[in-house]
Structure formats: structure tokens, C-alpha cells
Design a protein around this motif. Structure first.
Motif, mmCIF file in Angstrom:
data_model
loop_
_atom_site.group_PDB
_atom_site.id
_atom_site.type_symbol
_atom_site.label_atom_id
_atom_site.label_comp_id
_atom_site.label_asym_id
_atom_site.label_seq_id
_atom_site.Cartn_x
_atom_site.Cartn_y
_atom_site.Cartn_z
ATOM 1 N N LEU A 161 -2.671 97.223 7.170
ATOM 2 C CA LEU A 161 -1.489 97.879 6.625
ATOM 3 C C LEU A 161 -1.790 98.454 5.248
ATOM 4 C CD1 LEU A 161 1.451 95.419 7.521
ATOM 5 C CD2 LEU A 161 0.340 97.157 8.940
ATOM 6 N N ALA A 221 -3.911 101.599 5.570
ATOM 7 C CA ALA A 221 -3.162 102.739 6.097
ATOM 8 C C ALA A 221 -2.202 103.306 5.050
ATOM 9 C CB ALA A 221 -2.395 102.315 7.358
ATOM 10 N N LEU A 253 7.199 97.603 8.000
ATOM 11 C CA LEU A 253 5.850 97.824 8.507
ATOM 12 C C LEU A 253 5.292 96.509 9.031
ATOM 13 C CD1 LEU A 253 3.989 100.314 8.529
ATOM 14 C CD2 LEU A 253 3.041 99.541 6.362
ATOM 15 N N GLY A 275 1.893 94.640 11.418
ATOM 16 C CA GLY A 275 0.552 94.891 11.942
ATOM 17 C C GLY A 275 0.129 94.048 13.114
ATOM 18 N N ILE A 318 8.047 100.232 12.001
ATOM 19 C CA ILE A 318 6.770 100.821 12.422
ATOM 20 C C ILE A 318 5.907 99.653 12.880
ATOM 21 C CG2 ILE A 318 4.796 102.230 11.747
ATOM 22 C CD1 ILE A 318 6.517 103.430 9.528
ATOM 23 N N PRO A 345 3.144 97.754 16.157
ATOM 24 C CA PRO A 345 2.148 98.014 17.201
ATOM 25 C C PRO A 345 2.813 98.238 18.553
ATOM 26 C CG PRO A 345 1.634 96.015 15.959
ATOM 27 C CD PRO A 345 3.007 96.403 15.576
ATOM 28 N N SER A 372 6.018 103.482 17.015
ATOM 29 C CA SER A 372 4.914 102.600 17.376
ATOM 30 C C SER A 372 3.589 103.324 17.167
ATOM 31 C CB SER A 372 5.039 102.130 18.830
ATOM 32 O OG SER A 372 4.901 103.208 19.724
ATOM 33 N N TYR A 373 2.545 102.531 17.034
ATOM 34 C CA TYR A 373 1.198 103.072 16.905
ATOM 35 C C TYR A 373 0.272 102.235 17.760
ATOM 36 C CZ TYR A 373 0.622 99.133 13.703
ATOM 37 O OH TYR A 373 0.584 97.858 13.169
ATOM 38 N N HIS A 378 -5.863 101.714 12.625
ATOM 39 C CA HIS A 378 -5.303 102.078 11.322
ATOM 40 C C HIS A 378 -5.088 103.582 11.206
ATOM 41 C CE1 HIS A 378 -9.386 103.268 10.092
ATOM 42 N NE2 HIS A 378 -8.800 103.911 9.090
ATOM 43 N N LEU A 417 -1.859 104.287 12.754
ATOM 44 C CA LEU A 417 -0.814 103.765 11.878
ATOM 45 C C LEU A 417 -0.534 104.756 10.745
ATOM 46 C CD1 LEU A 417 1.121 101.679 10.753
ATOM 47 C CD2 LEU A 417 -0.844 100.418 9.829
#
Length: 386
Positions: free
Chosen positions: A230, A233, A290, A292, A313, A315, A331-332, A337, A340
Motif C-alpha cells: 500500500l 502504491a 485502502l 491490501g 479500494i 483486492p 478492486s485491483y 501494486h 493498485l
């Protein structure tokens, strides 16, 4: 109904399980359930929290990898405590060794395993998936899957808080899996807790003015939470717009996180905010939450952030992924990273106005559904509707 929760993950120093336990004790009292949390600790003790709620501890060793926790070692002492408490129903909340100890106590008493942890995602997949496929990892960890399948046979219910985990358990051949989503404290988390002065103060501590974007992360500081990712990113995304990141938490990975922050003045690590009202204001005053970790079994903080009216935000795998569904989430690709960074920079394009807060499931509803399953199990029936 007398319920004993054999809670190997309980620590008085905080964490998601402590939050969950605190809510369970308070809500069970209102629902006329008698609840004992049976946890490992430095010494034998009993703390009465109400006429029907208490925490009882058994003297146990400290967990060597995280001294904030203990683990059950003495099966005879655990059985003796269960004999004294004489519950109608028993929960176990660890997928490691203690559920086998619990299963060996009076098989006729109905039992449920609560999946408060997902070790495959937290460790095996996280460590090995960059090298080999998940299917290969599952084959290499067949002994652990055999262990989970054994628990599915021994327990009347294996309770998961997210569909992501429940579907993997079922696909792996684990029996008696039911999904009971958790929730948030009613009235605690909402957009009404926004505080412009608090937001400006946090941004100022990140060396930024009120026109910057305030991101918040919170939780236990552990490697599986991927907080250095995080930080990386946000540092990269911060080259394109003004971003501040306030991280609230403590844990064994704190030194590594501080090292990853380095000299970035726009990212700050704060001690956890244990006042729940103040934490609700922190979440509601941020511009986005955020996260991770793709190994969450539910992700309480993402639920609380969503209920607070801010974007999340998260995963695209694990329990947190549920909160990226709909217009108030992004989502990412888990553990990526670069993706993200993309999600962070997409934030102003996707969210032009604050929400009034997502209608989140209340914790009362979670426990009402859970206790209904327990009542059915004590009468020999398992409800399929959680």
C-alpha cells in the motif's frame, strides 16, 4: 442456550477477533443467550461481563511468532473447563490444532467451527502463488486439506463469513459449510460521523492541505496485510496527485512498514484508535479506505468503511472483495501494486460525490442467524438459510 466459544485467536490487546468477541458478548446478552469466551492466556482467570456473558482464560504458552497471542496446549485442561461450563453448544474458532481438542470432548454435544482465519491464503498462496499455480499449491498442501475435510466431518457446521471462503471450502470437499456474513455495529458507522476538522488535521499530519485526498488503512500490522505494498502504491500514485495515507494499527510488522515509508512525509503510521466512536469519525472523514490483504475471511474494517459512506479500494480476492461491488468500491488484482496504483488514480474519476453510506448488514442480524443455526443443530436440524 449455553454457548462456549473456544477462541484461540482472542487477545485483549486488540484485533478483529477481539472486536467480534466484544460485539458477540453484548448482543448475546440482549438475545438471552449465555456466552462464555474460553481463551488461552498467561493465567487461569474469569472476568464476568454480565449475568450471561464472561471471558474465562486457561493458562497457556505464548504464540512464538506473535507474543500478543497464546495457544491451547493442554487438552485435559481444556476438557476440564468445558466439563465445568457444561455448554449446550460449542464453537471453535481456529483451523489449527485446538478444534481437534474440542472435537474430542463429548461428541454428542453439537459444535461449529468458525473460520476466523484462512491460512492457505495468508501463507501458502501468498508465498508460493508467484511461483506456481493455486491448483499446484493445493496439491502440495493436501495434508492441510485433509485436516479441513476431517474438521468438516467432525463439526456440525463450518461457518464462513464470505462466499469467497465458503465456495473454496466446498470446492475442496469440506462438509457442512454454511455462510453467515458478519456486519457492523448498528448506528456506530455512518456518513453522519464525518468531521472536516479531523480530516484537515490528519492531512496536516501528512504534510498536506485540505485539497489533498486522504486515504486511510487500518488493522493488525502483519505481513499478510501487505501494508508495504500500500505504501509503495500510494507513493507512486502520489507523483500524479496529492495523496495522504494514514495507517492505524500495531503489530509485529511495524518496523518493516516504517522502513517502507522511509522519508515520505505524506504517509503516517499511527497507533490504533481504540475509541470506537473516534474510529468511526476517522473512517467517515477519509476520502477512501485502502486495504491490501486478500486473505480476509470477512474484513470488518472494509465493512465499517463502506457503512461510513467512503469508497473502498480492496483486492479482488478474499472477504474484502465483497465490498468493492457496486458504485462505492474499486478492486485491483490481489498482490499487484501496479494495478493498485491504477485503482487509486481511478478514484476521482469514479467518485465525484460522497455517499450517504452503504446499507450494511448489522451485527445483530449476523448473530441472530448464527444462533438460529445453533438452535437447529441442538434439535438435530441444520438450517440452509443463513
Amino acid at each position: 442456550m449455553k454457548i462456549v466459544d473456544v477462541c484461540a485467536f482472542y487477545s485483549p490487546r486488540g484485533g478483529g477477533v477481539k472486536t467480534y468477541v466484544g460485539q458477540k458478548l453484548a448482543i448475546a446478552e440482549r438475545m438471552q443467550q449465555d456466552i462464555t469466551i474460553l481463551a488461552p492466556a498467561d493465567e487461569d482467570a474469569v472476568v464476568e461481563l454480565g449475568p450471561r456473558a464472561r471471558i474465562r482464560t486457561i493458562a497457556s504458552p505464548r504464540f512464538p511468532l506473535d507474543r500478543k497471542y497464546w495457544y491451547f496446549k493442554d487438552e485435559r485442561a481444556l476438557h476440564a473447563a468445558l466439563d465445568t461450563l457444561a455448554p449446550d453448544f460449542v464453537e471453535a474458532s481456529s483451523p489449527w490444532r485446538s478444534p481437534l481438542m474440542v472435537a474430542n470432548w463429548r461428541p454428542e454435544v453439537p459444535k461449529a467451527l468458525i473460520m476466523h482465519a484462512d491460512p492457505l491464503s495468508a501463507y501458502a498462496y501468498r508465498w508460493l502463488e508467484p511461483l506456481v499455480s493455486r491448483e499446484t499449491i493445493d496439491r502440495r498442501f493436501v495434508r492441510y486439506w485433509d485436516h479441513l475435510r476431517q474438521l468438516g466431518r467432525l463439526y456440525d457446521a463450518v461457518v464462513c463469513a464470505s462466499e469467497d471462503l465458503a465456495s473454496r471450502m466446498k470446492a475442496g470437499g469440506v462438509r457442512n459449510v454454511v455462510t453467515v456474513p458478519m456486519g457492523v455495529e448498528p448506528q456506530r458507522f455512518s456518513a453522519s460521523k464525518r468531521n472536516g476538522d479531523l480530516r484537515a488535521c490528519l492531512l496536516a499530519q501528512c504534510g498536506l492541505g485540505p485539497d489533498a485526498t486522504l486515504l486511510v488503512a487500518a488493522g493488525r500490522l502483519a505481513p499478510e496485510k501487505r501494508l508495504p505494498m500500500l505504501v509503495e502504491a500510494v507513493t507512486i500514485a502520489g507523483r500524479h496527485r496529492q495523496l495522504g495515507l494514514a495507517i492505524f494499527g500495531e503489530g509485529r510488522d511495524g518496523t518493516n512498514i516504517l522502513r517502507s515509508i522511509g522519508g515520505n512525509p505524506h504517509i503516517r503510521l499511527f497507533r490504533p484508535e481504540r475509541d470506537r466512536e473516534k474510529f468511526a469519525s476517522v473512517l467517515a472523514s477519509a476520502d477512501a479506505f485502502l486495504h491490501g490483504c486478500e486473505a480476509e475471511t470477512f474484513c470488518m474494517t472494509a465493512a465499517e468503511a463502506s457503512a461510513s459512506g467512503i469508497p473502498v479500494i480492496v483486492p479482488d480476492r478474499g472477504g474484502a472483495a465483497d465490498f468493492a461491488k457496486g458504485e462505492m468500491g474499486l478492486s485491483y488484482r490481489a498482490a499487484d501494486h501496479t494495478d493498485l496504483v491504477r485503482a487509486i488514480l481511478a478514484l476521482p474519476d469514479r467518485f465525484t460525490a460522497r455517499s450517504t453510506g452503504r446499507m450494511a448488514r448489522a451485527m445483530d442480524d449476523h448473530f441472530a442467524a448464527l444462533f438460529a443455526i445453533y438452535r437447529n443443530l441442538t434439535s438435530g436440524e441444520l438450517s440452509s438459510a443463513a
